[in-house]
Design a protein around this motif. Structure first.
Motif, mmCIF file in Angstrom:
data_model
loop_
_atom_site.group_PDB
_atom_site.id
_atom_site.type_symbol
_atom_site.label_atom_id
_atom_site.label_comp_id
_atom_site.label_asym_id
_atom_site.label_seq_id
_atom_site.Cartn_x
_atom_site.Cartn_y
_atom_site.Cartn_z
ATOM 1 N N HIS A 1 0.661 -1.121 -0.136
ATOM 2 C CA HIS A 1 0.345 0.068 -0.380
ATOM 3 C C HIS A 1 0.779 1.169 0.203
ATOM 4 C CE1 HIS A 1 -3.761 -2.642 0.755
ATOM 5 N NE2 HIS A 1 -2.226 -3.353 1.758
ATOM 6 N N ILE A 2 1.426 1.598 -0.788
ATOM 7 C CA ILE A 2 2.345 2.901 -1.104
ATOM 8 C C ILE A 2 1.814 3.749 -1.610
ATOM 9 C CG2 ILE A 2 4.297 2.849 -2.709
ATOM 10 C CD1 ILE A 2 4.521 0.140 -3.541
ATOM 11 N N GLN A 3 2.055 5.165 -0.856
ATOM 12 C CA GLN A 3 1.191 6.066 -0.878
ATOM 13 C C GLN A 3 1.754 6.970 -2.521
ATOM 14 O OE1 GLN A 3 2.786 9.556 1.682
ATOM 15 N NE2 GLN A 3 1.919 10.592 1.647
ATOM 16 N N SER A 4 2.448 6.878 -2.543
ATOM 17 C CA SER A 4 2.732 7.772 -3.716
ATOM 18 C C SER A 4 1.993 6.938 -5.227
ATOM 19 C CB SER A 4 4.178 7.852 -4.998
ATOM 20 O OG SER A 4 4.648 6.480 -4.380
ATOM 21 N N SER A 5 1.558 5.324 -4.844
ATOM 22 C CA SER A 5 0.307 4.637 -6.028
ATOM 23 C C SER A 5 -1.136 4.785 -5.416
ATOM 24 C CB SER A 5 0.687 3.438 -5.889
ATOM 25 O OG SER A 5 2.452 3.181 -6.644
ATOM 26 N N GLY A 6 -1.147 5.608 -4.461
ATOM 27 C CA GLY A 6 -2.934 5.402 -3.495
ATOM 28 C C GLY A 6 -2.755 4.468 -2.506
ATOM 29 N N PHE A 7 -1.337 4.691 -1.816
ATOM 30 C CA PHE A 7 -2.050 3.412 -1.157
ATOM 31 C C PHE A 7 -2.342 2.154 -1.691
ATOM 32 C CE2 PHE A 7 -1.730 6.975 1.655
ATOM 33 C CZ PHE A 7 -0.775 6.876 2.595
ATOM 34 N N THR A 8 -2.111 1.673 -3.122
ATOM 35 C CA THR A 8 -1.886 0.159 -3.488
ATOM 36 C C THR A 8 -0.459 0.384 -4.222
ATOM 37 O OG1 THR A 8 -2.272 1.143 -5.640
ATOM 38 C CG2 THR A 8 -4.187 1.062 -4.689
ATOM 39 N N GLN A 9 -0.548 -1.170 -4.290
ATOM 40 C CA GLN A 9 0.766 -1.518 -5.203
ATOM 41 C C GLN A 9 0.905 -1.476 -6.782
ATOM 42 O OE1 GLN A 9 1.678 -6.218 -4.451
ATOM 43 N NE2 GLN A 9 3.519 -5.593 -3.689
ATOM 44 N N HIS A 10 1.613 -0.257 -6.716
ATOM 45 C CA HIS A 10 1.456 -0.043 -8.616
ATOM 46 C C HIS A 10 2.371 -0.964 -9.565
ATOM 47 C CE1 HIS A 10 1.807 2.528 -11.933
ATOM 48 N NE2 HIS A 10 2.580 2.103 -11.994
ATOM 49 N N GLY A 11 1.833 -1.270 -10.141
ATOM 50 C CA GLY A 11 2.724 -2.200 -11.326
ATOM 51 C C GLY A 11 3.270 -3.465 -10.745
ATOM 52 N N HIS A 12 1.608 -4.120 -9.969
ATOM 53 C CA HIS A 12 1.404 -5.285 -9.495
ATOM 54 C C HIS A 12 0.418 -5.600 -9.775
ATOM 55 C CE1 HIS A 12 4.706 -5.756 -7.555
ATOM 56 N NE2 HIS A 12 5.153 -4.610 -7.261
ATOM 57 N N ASP A 13 0.014 -6.639 -10.968
ATOM 58 C CA ASP A 13 -1.408 -7.231 -10.647
ATOM 59 C C ASP A 13 -1.962 -7.572 -9.844
ATOM 60 O OD1 ASP A 13 0.195 -9.424 -10.812
ATOM 61 O OD2 ASP A 13 -1.113 -9.902 -13.248
ATOM 62 N N VAL A 14 -1.822 -8.657 -9.014
ATOM 63 C CA VAL A 14 -1.706 -9.137 -7.875
ATOM 64 C C VAL A 14 -0.645 -8.740 -6.873
ATOM 65 C CG1 VAL A 14 -3.566 -11.228 -8.223
ATOM 66 C CG2 VAL A 14 -1.085 -11.351 -8.491
ATOM 67 N N SER A 15 -1.406 -8.756 -5.552
ATOM 68 C CA SER A 15 0.005 -8.611 -4.408
ATOM 69 C C SER A 15 0.634 -9.466 -4.427
ATOM 70 C CB SER A 15 -0.912 -8.436 -3.001
ATOM 71 O OG SER A 15 -1.554 -9.424 -2.990
ATOM 72 N N HIS A 16 2.256 -8.911 -4.230
ATOM 73 C CA HIS A 16 3.312 -9.357 -3.982
ATOM 74 C C HIS A 16 3.735 -9.267 -2.319
ATOM 75 C CE1 HIS A 16 7.595 -9.264 -5.283
ATOM 76 N NE2 HIS A 16 7.590 -10.780 -4.332
ATOM 77 N N GLY A 17 3.532 -10.262 -2.043
ATOM 78 C CA GLY A 17 4.503 -10.681 -0.379
ATOM 79 C C GLY A 17 5.157 -11.314 -0.267
ATOM 80 N N ILE A 18 4.958 -12.107 0.750
ATOM 81 C CA ILE A 18 6.667 -13.249 1.322
ATOM 82 C C ILE A 18 7.212 -13.547 0.674
ATOM 83 C CG2 ILE A 18 5.297 -13.977 3.276
ATOM 84 C CD1 ILE A 18 7.185 -13.442 5.669
ATOM 85 N N ASP A 19 8.432 -14.079 0.942
ATOM 86 C CA ASP A 19 9.137 -14.790 -0.117
ATOM 87 C C ASP A 19 8.712 -14.531 -1.526
ATOM 88 O OD1 ASP A 19 10.118 -15.771 2.165
ATOM 89 O OD2 ASP A 19 8.491 -17.638 2.787
#
Lengths: 347, 271
Positions: free
Chosen positions: A81-99
């Motif tokens: 949840h990146i502020q500069s991307s409006g608190f979304t994950q810019h450039g990722h279709d689905v969320s990219h987490g641990i490992d």
């Protein structure tokens, strides 16, 4: 003469330094808590159950950007949840987490959550204070146990002090952590776009003719689901996306009702300029792609929304010129201040 | 004379015994005083005691299984005397998580007014109201920390897991970790924003056959239940591990919950 200049320079630096400090102090003393924007409805979040304080907000912000919330201390809330991307994950279709594990859905924005009746694309969570438990414990997101997070925080004097300031004692509990995170997230209010300024008639702001034309089309063909001023009515609908390869059934996973299959929460349209890609699985990279979907690609999947099948056609009637005007209007929903404000950023 | 003396001894003895009995059973309860009532949940499997990991059992579908984890919520305890005097334990003191791995947790102790109680009611699970309460009201065993292992809370779909049993069986398919495991995580409080199934089970037990609870100050009345978890498998619907190795938030869970509400057998009461 030279000496005098130096003296003056030194003196002015001194004054500047003083000024800087007094500014900081002013900022500290002007914590306003939750302020409902004039053009917004009453919030849904139960403010009476969470006393907002500056210390609570600062703790919530620290926790939001704290990678210790994840199993291997690599992923924070702010990672997806990146502020500069409006608190979304810019450039990722689905969320990219641990490992480097991938989720199955696109990170939704941390924005105007005080007005959300439910959380997540399927609405499985009904209280913001309970929401962070899900990503913290989800094996593909942060994959950690709440008990471990609390143990890690207790070992850090910084957090002992911050919890004390926020809640009056050194105790670090799950409930306190959740309340502090809510304080930060509730204060992530985006209400300063051009649209808002026009609506509030601030500084004589008006729409350009193209924006106004786009607004008219919007109200006619989009506004019943993306209801103003939040640009969502908070309901779950099937907007006719072709069923994805993972057959995500959306809302019905939380309710088990067949009539909820393939329905997802109507997302807000605020800050679209910063939050690409779009839809629950991030399948569209551009807004043009989204509008093309509504104009030409709507599929008659189970539980398709009635508004997507009117007058004997699927989707929404939009000609090229309508799309251009809509895109022009949608730009007025971008809130530059929200994505750049220092008080919401990682410190 | 000698025989009179003998009689006197016998009469004295009898009186002593009778008065001892009456002291135990007929001390008038003072309802203004509160005393401890203990509910003991002693888990068994069919005819045998439950032994975590090592015990093997066979269900009605002919499947052999071992149990690795068993825990469930007991809440909202109520007692009633023969005359219908009811006492509801204050909710804040009425939530317990019974764990097979933790002996102390199998005794749920509440304070009730002194009295002779014939009927006991409790909930297997967590009431819907508590499922929707503010997080600060969810303390102790109700702290919603989630997690896949010991957690009794679904983070992704807000709500408590009421009953959790995990184990292994040759009939279970191999899971991604390479183990033949079955998992039953049963919850569902009826839904918050949309109605869903409700697996909250209220259990009412008549204690008169196996011993009413005589609650008095200075001692502890212990109502001893045998909890036969085999009944979770064998009941109205016979649950097959091979066919349903994972039952979690699904409509099928209703069958499991309908079975497990009959697990509780009142064996005796220690007064």
């Amino acid at each position: 003469m030279k000496k005098l200049y130096l003296l003056l320079l030194a003196f002015s630096l001194f004054i500047y330094a003083c000024k800087k400090e007094s500014n900081i102090q002013n900022a500290v003393s002007t914590f306003l808590g939750f302020q409902k924007p004039a053009n917004f409805p009453q919030p849904v979040y139960k403010l009476e159950n969470n006393k907002f304080t500056e210390a609570g907000f600062l703790l919530g912000r620290a926790l939001f950007y704290e990678p210790r919330l994840s199993r291997d201390n690599t992923i924070s809330c702010g990672s997806c949840h990146i502020q500069s991307s409006g608190f979304t994950q810019h450039g990722h279709d689905v969320s990219h987490g641990i490992d480097d594990r991938l989720g199955s859905r696109n990170s939704p924005p941390i924005m105007n959550l005080a007005w959300n009746k439910t959380f997540m694309w399927d609405g499985g969570i009904f209280d913001l204070d309970l929401q962070p438990i899900s990503p913290i414990t989800n094996p593909v997101e942060m994959d950690e146990k709440i008990e471990n997070v609390l143990l890690k925080l207790k070992q850090m004097p910084k957090y002992v002090t911050m919890f004390n300031r926020a809640f009056g004692t050194d105790e670090i509990t799950n409930a306190r952590m959740m309340k502090a995170l809510s304080q930060f997230m509730v204060l992530c209010v985006s209400a300063n776009s051009k649209y808002d300024q026009v609506m509030r008639k601030e500084q004589g702001q008006v729409f350009t003719p193209d924006e106004q034309a786009g607004y008219t089309i919007f109200k006619e063909r989009c506004g019943s689901c993306h209801r103003e001023p939040l640009f969502t009515d908070g309901t779950f609908r099937n907007n006719g996306l072709a069923i994805g390869p993972n057959n995500d059934q959306g809302r019905s996973m939380a309710t088990l009702h067949p009539e909820d299959e393939y329905k997802f929460k109507v997302p807000s349209l605020r800050n679209l300029g910063y939050t690409s890609p779009y839809m629950h699985d991030g399948r569209f990279l551009t807004l043009n792609g989204v509008l093309t979907h509504y104009a030409q690609e709507v599929q008659a999947t189970p539980n398709l929304d009635p508004l997507m099948q009117q007058n004997g056609r699927l989707g929404i009637a939009l000609i090229a010129d309508d799309k251009l005007k809509l895109l022009t209007f949608l730009k007025t929903l971008d809130d530059k201040d929200f994505v750049t404000r220092k008080d919401l950023a990682e410190q | 004379m000698k025989s009179i003396y003998k009689y006197a001894v016998v009469i004295f003895y009898l009186l002593t015994v009778i008065s001892a009995c009456s002291k135990k059973n007929d001390a008038q309860p003072v309802s203004a005083n509160k005393a401890t009532l203990s509910l003991q949940f002693d888990n068994i499997v069919g005819d045998r005691n439950l032994q975590l990991q090592t015990g093997t059992y066979k269900n009605a579908s002919g499947e052999q299984f071992s149990i690795q984890l068993l825990q469930y919520f007991i809440s909202n305890i109520k007692v009633k005397t023969k005359d219908g005097q009811e006492f509801i334990v204050p909710q804040e003191e009425s939530y317990f998580l019974v764990k097979e791995s933790d002996g102390a947790s199998q005794f749920c102790k509440v304070k009730v007014p002194e009295g002779d109680y014939q009927t006991l009611t409790f909930t297997l699970g967590v009431d819907s109201l508590r499922n929707t309460m503010d997080i600060t009201k969810r303390t102790g065993v109700l702290d919603p920390t989630g997690g896949m292992d010991n957690g009794m809370y679904w983070g992704w779909n807000s709500g408590y897991i009421f009953f959790k049993m995990e184990g292994t069986s040759e009939q279970a398919p191999v899971d991604p970790t390479g183990v033949r495991k079955f998992r039953f995580h049963i919850g569902g409080f009826g839904g918050y924003s949309a109605p869903t199934f409700n697996n909250i089970k209220t259990v009412t037990v008549d204690l008169s056959a196996a011993g009413i609870a005589r609650v008095r100050g200075g001692r502890e009345s212990n109502v001893h239940f045998l909890v036969d978890v085999m009944k979770m498998f064998n009941g109205k619907t016979n649950i097959s591990i091979a066919a349903n190795p994972q039952v979690m938030f699904s409509n099928y869970s209703v069958n499991v919950a309908n079975n497990f509400s009959s697990m509780f057998y009142h064996d005796h009461t220690e007064n």
